[in-house]
Write an enzyme that holds these catalytic residues in place. Structure first.
Site: not given
Ligand code: C5P
Length: 410
Positions: A219-221
């Protein structure tokens, strides 16, 4: 009801803001909020609690506000001050909002001038929490904020930084300029009416999660905050909003929420909602690649290091650009760390979108997981608008102003 606002030369009342100052160390920053609001032409009525006086003096607010600060429910000159303030207010802002004040407001308690005014008002309310990190992260505080948000209260989240006593963490009151710009934008929204009434707006938000196995993902931030702020702003301008989000728990009220996790799920939801939309805003951080296969069972380290083979995801925004209906407005985001303008403009052209919102995510306080943002809004019609560091609610207002400009008249 009649209020005792000052009027300007044209006989128009300035907007009336009740500034409720809670009893916290950050109360000194409310002085600056008061001054900046007055400078912006707002009539500011300061309200303090008894305990606020342990942190700041009443005289300061008497001098800087548009009327003397009030503290008591039992004022002989004005027997029901809370209803006067509640009814006169165009916006009530609470800065700083302590954990105790948030709890009492969420519970509907009304035992002093601040809480009675909050319960007595029908005006929009902006709360600006400030407290120590441990208190900010306490589930009770977060539950109270979630409840207030669900009732339409605007929350200006605290920043990370130095706290009283030398600790460092999240909980520091947002910068006064961010609080002031949020109040001014809420004021503008409340007098703007509903320019998006009859329009359908689709907004995506959050980072997609691409499974590796049943318990792990890539995933990402992205926190989803900018997308949710956009959905909320579009709703308050009268649009019917579909919010396709990977973080449904923090979705605003009054919008249709479609929870998704992966890029493929988001793609399916967006492509099915888009044909009836006047505007699609792709604020989500969609994964560019995902594991080619997700294991059915949890991968065990005793089996050795797994080899992750990746494959590209589909570019949803580019697909929307190809399928775009005449007069539909597509908005994309470009999070960049270098060559922001060139890359944003190239993406706008390549993906066939009408508005590209670029942010330099390497700058402090910008983009992922922050409550503030600073962006440049490019229009395919050649316009460029720079929005300096402010709350994501204010950024949303600027993006929607551009969308409205591009939507055909009805
Ligand atoms: O090319 P880049 O990922 O930087 O483009 C960002 C924009 O494209 C964002 O609006 C994002 O929501 C959208 N996007 C998408 N599908 C992808 C990747 C990005 O819709 N697979």
């Amino acid at each position: 009801m009649e209020s005792d606002r000052n009027t300007d030369g044209a006989g128009l009342s300035p907007p009336f803001v009740v500034l409720a100052v809670g009893a916290g160390i950050a109360a000194y920053k409310a002085v600056e909020v008061c001054r900046q609001l007055v400078d912006a032409g707002v009539h500011v009525a300061p309200v303090l609690t008894e305990r606020t006086l342990r942190f700041v003096g009443k005289t300061t607010f008497d001098a800087l506000g548009s009327e003397p600060a009030q503290m008591s429910l039992w004022d002989e000159a004005s027997p029901i001050p809370h209803t006067r303030l509640g009814q006169a207010a165009d916006v009530v802002v609470v800065a700083p909002a302590t954990a105790d004040l948030l709890a009492r407001y969420a519970a509907g308690m009304a035992d002093d001038l601040v809480t009675t005014t909050l319960v007595a008002t029908a005006a929009p309310v902006v709360v600006c929490p400030a407290m120590h990190t441990e208190m900010w992260e306490h589930p009770a505080v977060q539950a109270n904020l979630a409840l207030l948000r669900s009732r339409g209260v605007v929350v200006v989240d605290p920043e990370d930084g130095r706290l009283a006593g030398g600790d460092v963490g999240s909980g520091r009151l947002a910068d006064p300029s961010v609080i002031v710009s949020t109040v001014l934008s809420v004021l503008a929204e409340s007098t703007r009416g509903t320019p998006l009434a009859g329009r359908r707006v689709v907004v995506t938000a959050g980072g997609t999660r691409e499974p590796i196995d049943p318990v792990r993902y890539l995933s990402n931030r992205s926190s989803g905050k900018q997308g949710h702020a956009l959905a909320e702003a579009a709703r308050s301008r009268g649009a019917a909003v579909t919010l396709i989000t990977t973080v449904p728990a923090s979705a605003p009220s009054g919008v249709e929420v479609v929870p998704v996790a992966t890029a493929a799920e988001m793609e399916e939801a967006v492509l099915s909602a888009a044909p009836s939309a006047d505007c699609v805003i792709m604020a989500a951080a969609v994964a560019d690649f995902r594991p080619r296969v997700a294991a059915d069972q949890k991968l065990h380290k005793s089996d050795g290091l797994p080899e992750l083979v990746l494959e590209p995801t589909n570019d949803i925004l580019a697909e929307l650009g190809r399928r775009r209906l005449a007069e539909q407005v597509l908005v994309g985001f470009a999070a960049e760390t270098e060559e922001m303008e060139a890359r944003a403009l190239a993406k706008m052209r390549a993906k066939g979108v009408q508005v590209m919102v670029a942010n330099d995510v390497s700058a402090e306080g910008v983009g992922f997981n922050h409550d503030t943002n600073a962006v440049t809004i490019y229009g395919a019609d050649g316009t460029v608008k720079l929005v300096k560091m402010t709350s994501k609610a204010v950024v949303s207002g600027h993006i929607l102003d551009k969308v409205q400009e591009l939507l055909p008249d009805r």
